[in-house]
Design a protein around this motif. Structure first.
Motif, short mmCIF file in Angstrom:
data_model
loop_
_atom_site.label_atom_id
_atom_site.label_comp_id
_atom_site.label_asym_id
_atom_site.label_seq_id
_atom_site.Cartn_x
_atom_site.Cartn_y
_atom_site.Cartn_z
N TRP A 125 38.13 13.67 55.18
CA TRP A 125 39.27 13.07 54.49
C TRP A 125 40.57 13.42 55.22
CZ3 TRP A 125 40.62 9.21 51.82
CH2 TRP A 125 41.77 9.21 51.06
N LYS A 145 43.27 10.79 56.90
CA LYS A 145 44.70 10.76 56.61
C LYS A 145 45.53 10.91 57.88
CE LYS A 145 44.56 13.91 53.39
NZ LYS A 145 44.93 14.85 52.32
N GLU A 192 39.42 8.71 47.49
CA GLU A 192 38.94 9.49 48.64
C GLU A 192 37.50 9.13 48.97
OE1 GLU A 192 39.56 13.50 47.39
OE2 GLU A 192 41.73 13.33 47.58
#
Length: 76
Positions: free
Chosen positions: A57, A61, A30
């Motif tokens: 993050w 995604k 990450e």
């Protein structure tokens, strides 16, 4: 940042993952992805509040999923 440093801030890391499914390799991935795509240093990324890292993050995604769907449509 060493593994011991990472462990010492675990409370700050926990919002990045689901409880009990989290490991340091996932965290490293990450942080690496945030560093790579945002062109920031590891120290810079680690200095952000966990809520900011989690938000970015999640956006990363979602973008990956959009790109996968677009590629699937192109390649059929």
């Amino acid at each position: 940042m060493s593994s011991n440093d990472i462990k010492s801030v675990f409370r700050d890391l926990s919002p990045l993952c689901r409880p009990c499914l989290y490991d340091l390799d996932d965290f490293d991935q990450e942080i690496f992805n945030l560093m790579w795509h945002l062109k920031q240093s590891r120290n810079e990324v680690m200095s952000w509040p966990s809520s900011d890292r989690k938000r970015l993050w999640d956006k990363y995604k979602k973008q990956v999923e959009v790109e996968r769907r677009a590629m699937a449509q192109i390649t059929g």
